[in-house]
Design an enzyme around this catalytic site. Sequence first.
Site, PDB file in Angstrom:
ATOM      1  N   HIS A 118     -32.960  92.414  52.876  1.00 20.94           N
ATOM      2  CA  HIS A 118     -32.576  91.145  53.094  1.00 20.94           C
ATOM      3  C   HIS A 118     -33.562  90.845  54.291  1.00 20.94           C
ATOM      4  O   HIS A 118     -33.390  90.035  55.123  1.00 20.94           O
ATOM      5  CB  HIS A 118     -31.301  90.623  53.445  1.00 20.94           C
ATOM      6  CG  HIS A 118     -30.074  91.563  54.005  1.00 20.94           C
ATOM      7  ND1 HIS A 118     -29.443  93.176  54.124  1.00 20.94           N
ATOM      8  CD2 HIS A 118     -30.044  91.324  55.314  1.00 20.94           C
ATOM      9  CE1 HIS A 118     -29.262  93.351  55.110  1.00 20.94           C
ATOM     10  NE2 HIS A 118     -29.328  92.783  55.423  1.00 20.94           N
ATOM     11  N   LYS A 120     -14.055 110.495  46.023  1.00 20.88           N
ATOM     12  CA  LYS A 120     -15.070 111.717  46.229  1.00 20.88           C
ATOM     13  C   LYS A 120     -15.219 111.392  47.591  1.00 20.88           C
ATOM     14  O   LYS A 120     -15.090 112.020  48.695  1.00 20.88           O
ATOM     15  CB  LYS A 120     -16.498 112.298  45.544  1.00 20.88           C
ATOM     16  CG  LYS A 120     -17.317 111.328  46.052  1.00 20.88           C
ATOM     17  CD  LYS A 120     -18.379 111.701  46.970  1.00 20.88           C
ATOM     18  CE  LYS A 120     -19.259 110.415  46.772  1.00 20.88           C
ATOM     19  NZ  LYS A 120     -19.623 110.597  47.807  1.00 20.88           N
ATOM     20  N   THR A 134     -19.622 116.781  49.674  1.00 18.39           N
ATOM     21  CA  THR A 134     -19.871 115.645  50.514  1.00 18.39           C
ATOM     22  C   THR A 134     -18.033 116.068  51.159  1.00 18.39           C
ATOM     23  O   THR A 134     -18.559 115.758  52.280  1.00 18.39           O
ATOM     24  CB  THR A 134     -19.118 114.375  49.652  1.00 18.39           C
ATOM     25  OG1 THR A 134     -18.037 114.243  49.072  1.00 18.39           O
ATOM     26  CG2 THR A 134     -20.318 112.883  49.824  1.00 18.39           C
ATOM     27  N   SER A 188     -23.225 113.718  54.667  1.00 15.01           N
ATOM     28  CA  SER A 188     -21.918 113.223  54.336  1.00 15.01           C
ATOM     29  C   SER A 188     -21.756 112.142  55.396  1.00 15.01           C
ATOM     30  O   SER A 188     -20.750 112.920  56.808  1.00 15.01           O
ATOM     31  CB  SER A 188     -20.597 113.771  53.758  1.00 15.01           C
ATOM     32  OG  SER A 188     -19.875 112.538  53.329  1.00 15.01           O
ATOM     33  N   GLU A 223     -18.392 104.096  52.535  1.00  9.86           N
ATOM     34  CA  GLU A 223     -17.452 103.887  51.692  1.00  9.86           C
ATOM     35  C   GLU A 223     -16.392 104.250  51.947  1.00  9.86           C
ATOM     36  O   GLU A 223     -15.450 103.839  50.966  1.00  9.86           O
ATOM     37  CB  GLU A 223     -18.659 104.365  50.779  1.00  9.86           C
ATOM     38  CG  GLU A 223     -19.583 103.147  50.951  1.00  9.86           C
ATOM     39  CD  GLU A 223     -19.615 101.621  50.346  1.00  9.86           C
ATOM     40  OE1 GLU A 223     -18.547 101.598  49.804  1.00  9.86           O
ATOM     41  OE2 GLU A 223     -20.982 101.422  49.499  1.00  9.86           O
TER      42      GLU A 223
END
Length: 334
Positions: free
Chosen positions: A32, A190, A247, A253, A280
């Site tokens: 974008h 996770k 992770t 990670s 996240e």
Amino acid sequence: MTRIAVLGAGSWGTALALVLARNGHPVQLWGHRAGHMAALARERRNIRYLPQAPFPANLTTTADLAEAVDAASVLLVAVPSHAFREQLEALRPHCRRHARIAWATKGLELESGLPLHRVVAEVLGEDMPAAVLSGPTFAGEVAEGQPTAITVASAVPDFAAELVGLLHNPRFRAYSSSDMVGVELGGAIKNVLAIAAGVADGLGYGANARAALITRGLAEMMRLGTTLGGRPDTLMGLSGVGDLILTCTDNQSRNRRFGIGLGRGETPDTVARAIGQEIEGIPTARIVHDLARRHGIDMPITEQVYRILYEGLPPAEAVTNLLLREPKPETGNR
């Protein structure tokens, strides 16, 4: 060859575009930010995220969403979970009649807590062939062509098989599944547990503590995942325990690095700014905590991560809370 649009020009979207293009498919990578996409077109690589991986000739770039979507029969979305619904709504007017959609986004929708396949059904309709890609994958290693395995889950077996065929090569092994719920939940939960593992390491605890957190974290993933409809074999597979191990144990990670910073006494905002990419596990901790409470699922590690992030609990106190819990049998309790 199948024309593919990869929507999201971060590290993971770029890595997947590279896999598909190296397999001989015409791929258009969309982002974008016009300036970023212009740099990708000029340098023929993603200097910011994956400078070591030059683009093949059949990988093109654009900042024009209509151009990317109109030409493609398979759309692969690789944007953060907080932007997922907005991205779908933007691409909906441009979708070709026979387009199929897949996503490599890990997480749940922030506002609703919905798994992303439900968001796809709401925005693009129940009839849209849809699939999710997840597994133990660091973008840098994928871009370098290092051996990797991933799960492709869809309720439409032919579409899962098609995606496996598009992605599969001697360095990138794709497995098919019909369990979208299990694959999505494993990829979301996770991230929360990786923050916990990072906190333990940041506090200076050793391999014993890390192994215990991973194992008991897997128990939490299994309890919530199966309650919400995921299959145990999925959660014990690549997109569950495989991604969890990855992770929780490697500093590639972002969620683990974020936890390490918290364990060392840094503030969440300071650590997040230093990492400079989406983490996240931060929003997912709130969503998973709420889901666990709503369904009466015992998730003590998730609860302590939530309290660190949203209630200001000191990380050392969170670990003490876990250690002081009443002894229980290892298996059978919820």
